[in-house]
Design a protein around this motif. Sequence first.
Motif, PDB file in Angstrom:
ATOM      1  N   ILE A 139      36.518  37.687  43.207  1.00 42.57           N
ATOM      2  CA  ILE A 139      37.905  38.093  42.993  1.00 42.57           C
ATOM      3  C   ILE A 139      38.018  39.598  42.833  1.00 42.57           C
ATOM      4  CG2 ILE A 139      37.886  37.844  40.480  1.00 42.57           C
ATOM      5  CD1 ILE A 139      40.787  36.948  42.829  1.00 42.57           C
TER       6      ILE A 139
ATOM      7  N   LYS B 273      36.147  41.888  44.338  1.00 43.80           N
ATOM      8  CA  LYS B 273      36.082  42.440  45.693  1.00 43.80           C
ATOM      9  C   LYS B 273      37.408  42.230  46.410  1.00 43.80           C
ATOM     10  CE  LYS B 273      31.101  41.886  46.422  1.00 43.80           C
ATOM     11  NZ  LYS B 273      30.052  41.213  47.248  1.00 43.80           N
ATOM     12  N   ALA B 274      37.989  41.041  46.240  1.00 43.59           N
ATOM     13  CA  ALA B 274      39.245  40.730  46.914  1.00 43.59           C
ATOM     14  C   ALA B 274      40.369  41.643  46.419  1.00 43.59           C
ATOM     15  CB  ALA B 274      39.610  39.267  46.685  1.00 43.59           C
ATOM     16  N   LEU B 275      40.438  41.876  45.110  1.00 45.01           N
ATOM     17  CA  LEU B 275      41.488  42.731  44.558  1.00 45.01           C
ATOM     18  C   LEU B 275      41.326  44.173  45.042  1.00 45.01           C
ATOM     19  CD1 LEU B 275      41.783  41.424  40.879  1.00 45.01           C
ATOM     20  CD2 LEU B 275      43.281  40.951  42.826  1.00 45.01           C
TER      21      LEU B 275
ATOM     22  N   GLU C  47      42.539  44.338  48.637  1.00 49.84           N
ATOM     23  CA  GLU C  47      44.006  44.359  48.731  1.00 49.84           C
ATOM     24  C   GLU C  47      44.565  45.719  48.320  1.00 49.84           C
ATOM     25  OE1 GLU C  47      46.327  41.904  49.751  1.00 49.84           O
ATOM     26  OE2 GLU C  47      44.499  41.107  50.630  1.00 49.84           O
TER      27      GLU C  47
ATOM     28  N   THR D 164      39.871  43.576  55.845  1.00 48.99           N
ATOM     29  CA  THR D 164      39.933  42.780  54.610  1.00 48.99           C
ATOM     30  C   THR D 164      40.053  41.276  54.778  1.00 48.99           C
ATOM     31  OG1 THR D 164      42.359  42.982  54.480  1.00 48.99           O
ATOM     32  CG2 THR D 164      41.046  44.714  53.433  1.00 48.99           C
TER      33      THR D 164
ATOM     34  N   SER E 221      39.525  39.152  51.336  1.00 48.53           N
ATOM     35  CA  SER E 221      40.657  38.721  50.522  1.00 48.53           C
ATOM     36  C   SER E 221      41.663  37.844  51.269  1.00 48.53           C
ATOM     37  CB  SER E 221      41.396  39.947  49.983  1.00 48.53           C
ATOM     38  OG  SER E 221      41.995  40.677  51.049  1.00 48.53           O
TER      39      SER E 221
ATOM     40  N   THR F 260      51.462  36.833  50.222  1.00 45.25           N
ATOM     41  CA  THR F 260      50.827  36.164  49.083  1.00 45.25           C
ATOM     42  C   THR F 260      51.711  35.033  48.567  1.00 45.25           C
ATOM     43  OG1 THR F 260      49.673  38.196  48.435  1.00 45.25           O
ATOM     44  CG2 THR F 260      49.928  36.505  46.754  1.00 45.25           C
TER      45      THR F 260
ATOM     46  N   ARG G 104      45.533  34.084  40.944  1.00 46.67           N
ATOM     47  CA  ARG G 104      45.070  34.997  41.993  1.00 46.67           C
ATOM     48  C   ARG G 104      46.254  35.644  42.700  1.00 46.67           C
ATOM     49  NH1 ARG G 104      40.374  34.738  46.484  1.00 46.67           N
ATOM     50  NH2 ARG G 104      39.171  34.281  44.612  1.00 46.67           N
TER      51      ARG G 104
ATOM     52  N   TYR H 112      46.808  39.566  43.085  1.00 43.34           N
ATOM     53  CA  TYR H 112      46.951  40.174  44.409  1.00 43.34           C
ATOM     54  C   TYR H 112      48.180  41.081  44.473  1.00 43.34           C
ATOM     55  CZ  TYR H 112      43.362  37.764  47.211  1.00 43.34           C
ATOM     56  OH  TYR H 112      42.185  37.351  47.773  1.00 43.34           O
TER      57      TYR H 112
END
Length: 281
Positions: free
Chosen positions: A20, A22-24, A27, A70, A74, A83, A96, A100
């Motif tokens: 999470i 890495k995903a944030l 984004e 990305t 993400s 989202t 999440r 995001y």
Amino acid sequence: MEPGRCCLPKMLPCRFWTAISKALFAEFLATGLYVFFGVGSALRWPSALPSVLQVAITINMATAMAVQVTWKVSGAHVNPAVTLAFLVGSQISLPRAVAYVAAQLAGATVGAALLYGVTPWDIRETLGVNMVRDSISTGQAVAVEVVLTLQMVLCVFASTDSRQASGSPATVIAASMAVGHLIGIYFTGCSMNPARSFGPAVIVGKFTVHWIFWVGPLTGAVLASLIYNFILFPDTKTLAQRLAILKGTAEVEKVAGVEPQKRESESNSRDTEMESVGQMA
């Protein structure tokens, strides 16, 4: 009791938070770059005023860049409206989704601030803040943003749905953004992305009719999600599964890369092996 089975409950939260994080960051970074290039293409330089085609092409390429970089980290939302659409379609958890959107708004603000800092004072003006054309009513502006965002989100779903497509969705999503800008610029400056409108508005402190660029895109995103996920290509998720995804419990399993069925089968196979060894002894 086996060491691997003891460590598994501790490993899942660790792997989840690593994913999470890495995903944030993805984004945050992608939205910042998108705003920097997208809004930058609309700045009015006296020597070469941007044409609608120039802005649409830049948006096309900026979107393709953001998605390509990305989408495996993400999901390449880069947009609060996207989202929300995934949340309505039971493809992302509520915690999440909130994280995001926060990352996207922060990235958009940083991207707009960077653009403001490097742009000469006589060129900044309103820094590309979305505004409604004088001859367009607020109702018409909202309707335009609804339609523009609806077609874009439908393209996002179609190009990321493993049942319909494979490979990177960058080209399709970028094309949908370009199509939207070729028309939408004349009406509202074309937002289709609340974060894109939010960043410049925060930096220059101009929030006139800013609500339009939230209500329109978010409404269009919800409609697109309902149309795609419940009419065009309905899935077979049960209510219990949708609630698990909403709360995030199902997502932990997915992010950690451990499927419950697989884990159960592995456990059963280990138990069988232990029984066999016991009988041999």
